[in-house]
Design a protein around this motif. Structure first.
Motif, PDB file in Angstrom:
ATOM      1  N   GLN A   1       9.569   7.040   6.731  1.00  0.00           N
ATOM      2  CA  GLN A   1       8.122   7.793   6.919  1.00  0.00           C
ATOM      3  C   GLN A   1       7.170   6.872   6.499  1.00  0.00           C
ATOM      4  O   GLN A   1       6.171   6.888   7.152  1.00  0.00           O
ATOM      5  N   ARG A   2       7.264   6.229   5.304  1.00  0.00           N
ATOM      6  CA  ARG A   2       6.136   5.383   4.920  1.00  0.00           C
ATOM      7  C   ARG A   2       5.995   4.240   5.741  1.00  0.00           C
ATOM      8  O   ARG A   2       4.693   3.827   5.901  1.00  0.00           O
ATOM      9  N   VAL A   3       6.930   3.662   6.179  1.00  0.00           N
ATOM     10  CA  VAL A   3       6.979   2.605   7.267  1.00  0.00           C
ATOM     11  C   VAL A   3       6.139   3.139   8.649  1.00  0.00           C
ATOM     12  O   VAL A   3       5.191   2.264   8.997  1.00  0.00           O
ATOM     13  N   GLY A   4       6.290   4.289   8.881  1.00  0.00           N
ATOM     14  CA  GLY A   4       5.698   4.665  10.029  1.00  0.00           C
ATOM     15  C   GLY A   4       4.278   5.058   9.831  1.00  0.00           C
ATOM     16  O   GLY A   4       3.502   4.557  10.784  1.00  0.00           O
ATOM     17  N   VAL A   5       3.875   5.416   8.621  1.00  0.00           N
ATOM     18  CA  VAL A   5       2.466   5.437   8.119  1.00  0.00           C
ATOM     19  C   VAL A   5       1.899   3.924   8.064  1.00  0.00           C
ATOM     20  O   VAL A   5       0.764   3.791   8.665  1.00  0.00           O
ATOM     21  N   ALA A   6       2.570   3.049   7.545  1.00  0.00           N
ATOM     22  CA  ALA A   6       2.031   1.697   7.704  1.00  0.00           C
ATOM     23  C   ALA A   6       1.856   1.113   8.953  1.00  0.00           C
ATOM     24  O   ALA A   6       0.799   0.483   9.184  1.00  0.00           O
ATOM     25  N   ARG A   7       2.813   1.370   9.900  1.00  0.00           N
ATOM     26  CA  ARG A   7       2.653   0.867  11.076  1.00  0.00           C
ATOM     27  C   ARG A   7       1.557   1.513  11.913  1.00  0.00           C
ATOM     28  O   ARG A   7       0.900   0.879  12.547  1.00  0.00           O
TER      29      ARG A   7
ATOM     30  N   THR B   1       0.893  -1.120  -0.224  1.00  0.00           N
ATOM     31  CA  THR B   1      -0.110   0.028  -0.096  1.00  0.00           C
ATOM     32  C   THR B   1       0.881   1.174  -0.049  1.00  0.00           C
ATOM     33  O   THR B   1       0.645   2.155  -0.624  1.00  0.00           O
ATOM     34  N   VAL B   2       1.909   1.187   0.835  1.00  0.00           N
ATOM     35  CA  VAL B   2       2.933   2.432   0.789  1.00  0.00           C
ATOM     36  C   VAL B   2       3.927   2.405  -0.208  1.00  0.00           C
ATOM     37  O   VAL B   2       4.968   2.888  -0.039  1.00  0.00           O
ATOM     38  N   ALA B   3       3.811   1.404  -1.177  1.00  0.00           N
ATOM     39  CA  ALA B   3       4.823   1.256  -2.277  1.00  0.00           C
ATOM     40  C   ALA B   3       6.094   0.848  -1.819  1.00  0.00           C
ATOM     41  O   ALA B   3       7.072   1.424  -2.428  1.00  0.00           O
TER      42      ALA B   3
ATOM     43  N   LEU C   1      -3.479   7.348  -0.605  1.00  0.00           N
ATOM     44  CA  LEU C   1      -3.648   6.380   0.293  1.00  0.00           C
ATOM     45  C   LEU C   1      -5.034   6.836   0.909  1.00  0.00           C
ATOM     46  O   LEU C   1      -5.860   5.990   1.259  1.00  0.00           O
ATOM     47  N   GLN C   2      -5.295   8.285   1.346  1.00  0.00           N
ATOM     48  CA  GLN C   2      -6.526   8.458   2.162  1.00  0.00           C
ATOM     49  C   GLN C   2      -7.687   8.353   1.289  1.00  0.00           C
ATOM     50  O   GLN C   2      -8.715   8.131   1.825  1.00  0.00           O
TER      51      GLN C   2
END
Length: 330
Positions: free
Chosen positions: A152-158, A130-132, A191-192
Motif C-alpha cells: 500500500q505504501r508503494v501504491g502511494v509512492a507510485r 519518503t514512505v519509509a 506525508l501530507q
C-alpha cells in the motif's frame, strides 16, 4: 496542466451521472470546491456515489452533465490519458504490476512523461525513503515479496511519482488489518504535512475521516452532501439526524483526539502525576488518567519542563469551548 509544485483547487459544479435504464442518477447535481492543498474526505455508505463522484474528476467515469475544473481548467476539454498522468490515483486493491519490480512500478508514469533515467532513478529512491521503505532493500523486489501494508505504501509512492498537483484516493487502506491501517494513516498524515497535495479521499470509516481530513463531506444517496465541514465542527454540531447517526457513539472521544493539550488551560502541577506533552491530545490525557487512576496528569512543554496539569474536569470543560475555524459548507 497546473504547476505540480503548488496546491490547486478542484471545483465540481452541478455534476450528474446517469446510466441508461435508471430512474435516478448515480450522482445528481453535485457541487463542491476543494481548496488548494486541502485533504477532503468523502464519507458515506456503500452505493451512495462517493467513488463515482471521485472517478469523474479523472474521467475514469465520464459525467453526464455539469463541469469539473482543476486550477480553473476544464478537465472535460483535456485528453483523458494526459489528464490521468497528472492526477495521482490510489485504490484499495493497490493495482501494482506483479511482473514489475517495486522501482519499475513507481517509475511507470515518469517514464511515460519522458523523464531521463537518472531523474527517474532519483525520484524512485526519494519516494521509497519518503514512505519509509529502504531503496536498497525494496527497490528490486516484486510486489508478492512485500506485505500488504508495504504494498500500500508503494501504491502511494507510485501515485506521487510524477509530483501530481492532485491525488484521488479510493479507500486506500481498507484492505489492511487494523494495526497496519492505523500505521498507514499516521504515515500518510505525516506525508501530507510535508507535500501539501490537494487530495480527495474516499472512505466509509468515519474514524479515518476524522483522523486524516481537513474537511469531511458526509454523503447520502446519489452523493447528496448532508454536511461539509471540519471534523471538529461536524462532531460538535451534526447538521441532521443522518449525520449524527453516521457518526454514531463516541463523538466526544473523537473530538478529544482532535484537541492538543496545549490549547486548553492548565492547573497547578502535581509532582506525583504521570506526564504528557503539550503536543499530545486530550484523548491521550484521558487514556492516561483512566489507566493510572489518577486525579490529574502533568503536562510538559517543548523544553521538557512541567507547565501545569490537567484533570478530568478540565478535559470535560474543553469539549464545551468553541472550536475555530469554522469550515465552509458548500
Amino acid at each position: 496542466m497546473p504547476d505540480p509544485t503548488a496546491g490547486v483547487g478542484i471545483e465540481l459544479s452541478d455534476v450528474t451521472k446517469r446510466y441508461p435504464g435508471q430512474e435516478h442518477g448515480a450522482v445528481e447535481d453535485f457541487s463542491l470546491r476543494v481548496e488548494p492543498g486541502e485533504l477532503l474526505m468523502f464519507v458515506g455508505p456503500s452505493g451512495c456515489g462517493k467513488t463515482t463522484t471521485m472517478k469523474m474528476i479523472n474521467r475514469i467515469i465520464e459525467p453526464t452533465s455539469g463541469s469539473i475544473t482543476i486550477d480553473g481548467e476544464d478537465v472535460l476539454s483535456l485528453d483523458p490519458n494526459e489528464l490521468r498522468r497528472h492526477i495521482g490515483y490510489v485504490i484499495q486493491q493497490i493495482g501494482l504490476f506483479p511482473h514489475m519490480t517495486i522501482a519499475e512500478n513507481i517509475a511507470t508514469v515518469p517514464k511515460l512523461l519522458g523523464w531521463s533515467k537518472a531523474r527517474v532513478a532519483d525520484r524512485v529512491d526519494e519516494l521509497l525513503r519518503t514512505v519509509a521503505l529502504d531503496p536498497g532493500v525494496f527497490a528490486h523486489r516484486y510486489p508478492k515479496q512485500l506485505s500488504g501494508g508495504q504494498q500500500q505504501r508503494v501504491g502511494v509512492a507510485r501515485a506521487l511519482a510524477a509530483d501530481p498537483p492532485v491525488m484521488l484516493m479510493d479507500e486506500p487502506f481498507g484492505a489492511t488489518d487494523p494495526i497496519t491501517r492505523l500505521r498507514l494513516q499516521e504515515e500518510f498524515r505525516r506525508l501530507q504535512a510535508d507535500i501539501g497535495k490537494t487530495i480527495i479521499f474516499v472512505t466509509h470509516d468515519f474514524d479515518e475521516a476524522v483522523r486524516l481530513g481537513d474537511r469531511i463531506a458526509v454523503l447520502s444517496e446519489r452523493s447528496r452532501i448532508e454536511q461539509c465541514d471540519t471534523p471538529a465542527n461536524i462532531l460538535a454540531d451534526p447538521a441532521n439526524e443522518y449525520v449524527a447517526g453516521f457518526i454514531g457513539r463516541g463523538a466526544g472521544l473523537m473530538r478529544l483526539a482532535l484537541i492538543p493539550i496545549g490549547e486548553v488551560p492548565l492547573e497547578a502541577p502535581d509532582d506525583s502525576s504521570a506526564a504528557l506533552g503539550v503536543q499530545d491530545s486530550l484523548r491521550d490525557a484521558l487514556d492516561l488518567l483512566v489507566l493510572t487512576g489518577g486525579q490529574r496528569v502533568n503536562v510538559t512543554d517543548e523544553s521538557g519542563s512541567v507547565a501545569g496539569s490537567l484533570t478530568h474536569a478540565g478535559i470535560s470543560a474543553a469539549l464545551g469551548a468553541p472550536r475555530l475555524p469554522t469550515g465552509t459548507a458548500p
